[in-house]
Design an enzyme around this catalytic site. Structure first.
Site, PDB file in Angstrom:
ATOM      1  N   GLY A  44       0.783  -1.233   0.000  1.00  9.87           N
ATOM      2  CA  GLY A  44       0.000   0.000   0.000  1.00  9.87           C
ATOM      3  C   GLY A  44       0.809   1.273   0.000  1.00  9.87           C
ATOM      4  O   GLY A  44       0.246   2.365  -0.133  1.00  9.87           O
ATOM      5  N   ASP A 175     -24.379  29.938  10.396  1.00  9.83           N
ATOM      6  CA  ASP A 175     -23.837  30.092  11.753  1.00  9.83           C
ATOM      7  C   ASP A 175     -23.110  31.429  11.850  1.00  9.83           C
ATOM      8  O   ASP A 175     -22.930  32.134  10.857  1.00  9.83           O
ATOM      9  CB  ASP A 175     -22.904  28.935  12.125  1.00  9.83           C
ATOM     10  CG  ASP A 175     -21.801  28.717  11.100  1.00  9.83           C
ATOM     11  OD1 ASP A 175     -21.333  29.716  10.505  1.00  9.83           O
ATOM     12  OD2 ASP A 175     -21.409  27.557  10.880  1.00  9.83           O
ATOM     13  N   LYS A 198     -26.937  29.014  15.865  1.00 10.12           N
ATOM     14  CA  LYS A 198     -26.837  27.555  15.924  1.00 10.12           C
ATOM     15  C   LYS A 198     -25.853  27.149  17.006  1.00 10.12           C
ATOM     16  O   LYS A 198     -24.870  27.832  17.252  1.00 10.12           O
ATOM     17  CB  LYS A 198     -26.345  27.042  14.557  1.00 10.12           C
ATOM     18  CG  LYS A 198     -26.089  25.567  14.458  1.00 10.12           C
ATOM     19  CD  LYS A 198     -25.190  25.255  13.278  1.00 10.12           C
ATOM     20  CE  LYS A 198     -23.735  25.609  13.559  1.00 10.12           C
ATOM     21  NZ  LYS A 198     -22.821  25.205  12.477  1.00 10.12           N
TER      22      LYS A 198
END
Length: 317
Positions: A44, A175, A198
């Site tokens: 990998g 927000d 929020k």
């Protein structure tokens, strides 16, 4: 820059995160992508081979650190090292989406500041400049000791809505942190702004508290820099409609759109979601509600101006 522009010292390379965007950027500049191969060893580990000379060249590497962010970041770091060892004159990172940007400060004890760590890694590897788009927090620019050109997506998004000729618009920030962004779009569209008050009890979870601004009977345009799970934006859209908005559009620069995002958007009161191609939309992220705009002309122009030692600041507006 008109097609046909050619400078053998300017070389644009693409890694695996957003090959189509890189092709479009190179096409806008009037060049072709450089030849490189990204592969992996059997365990990998990433292997990169640059298949043409870059000696003395000004190299621009296009790579968003989007999902899988760790894979794409390692590709980029290894590419920078390869270019440095191949005697490139300058290594310029074109990062439309800057991953790990949401951790830009210590909000709690014993937390990392990963956006600073990413900057350190890029510089240590050998990057000479970064060109990016709509950082989650503008102060991330200060984490770098090399030049950084911070392009803005708001003009592109605002221009799209301006052409739609919508009536009685209000631009809404989902927000408090996005108020500056919303105000910029509101200035372009000559519209008032609203704010969603929020709170976020935990990551990727939001609760609407109050809506600041007069939204009664108006066409609301929600704007954010990133839409990840779409919890915030859909909650805001539904709250706007419930509180009297006529219809709601939404837009963002970076469509991360992970997990249940597309389902949430399809089920929400959002009429249309406008995004850029800073992150490619895979097949499972396609929707009739989603419109994609290209940032290739903006980034291509920035690369050309940097290479020709011209001012880039005109593009910030």
């Amino acid at each position: 820059m008109a097609s046909g522009y050619k400078d053998p010292m300017l070389k644009v390379f693409s890694l695996n995160s957003n090959h189509k965007l890189a092709e479009d950027i190179a096409d806008h500049i009037g060049t072709t992508l450089g030849k490189c191969t990204v592969s992996a060893f059997s365990d990998g580990e990433i292997k990169i081979s640059i298949d043409e000379s870059v000696r003395g060249g000004d190299v621009y590497v296009v790579q968003s650190t989007s999902s899988p962010v760790n894979q794409h970041m390692m590709e980029l770091l290894i590419m920078i090292d390869a270019l440095k060892r191949a005697s490139a004159r300058s290594i310029n990172i074109v990062m439309p989406y800057y991953g790990y940007a949401r951790q830009d400060r210590k909000a709690r004890s014993r937390e990392p500041i990963t956006s600073k760590l990413m900057a350190d890694l890029l510089e240590t590897a050998g990057a000479d400049r970064v060109i990016t788009l709509d950082l989650h927090a503008p102060q991330i620019q200060g984490f770098f000791n090399v030049p950084i050109d911070h392009l803005q997506g708001v003009p592109l998004l605002a221009n799209y809505f301006e052409k739609k000729d919508l009536e009685d618009i209000i631009v809404v920030s989902p927000d408090h942190g996005g108020v500056t962004r919303a105000r910029k779009m509101a200035d372009y569209l000559k519209a008032p702004i609203g704010i969603i008050d929020k709170r976020r009890p935990r990551p990727n979870v939001a609760e609407v508290m109050n809506i600041v601004g007069n939204i009664e009977g108006k066409t609301a345009i929600l704007i954010d820099d990133i839409i990840d799970t779409a919890g915030t934006i859909t909650l805001a859209a539904n709250a706007l409609v419930e509180n009297g908005a006529k219809e709601v559009y939404a837009c963002c620069t970076h469509p991360v759109l992970s997990g249940p995002a597309i389902q949430r958007i399809n089920d929400s009161k959002i009429r249309e979601l406008v995004v850029t191609n800073s992150i490619p939309l895979s097949e499972d992220k396609q929707s009739d509600k989603v419109t994609e705009l290209s940032v290739a002309p903006l980034i291509g122009e920035a690369i050309t101006r940097v290479h020709e030692l011209k001012s880039v600041s005109i593009l910030f507006d």
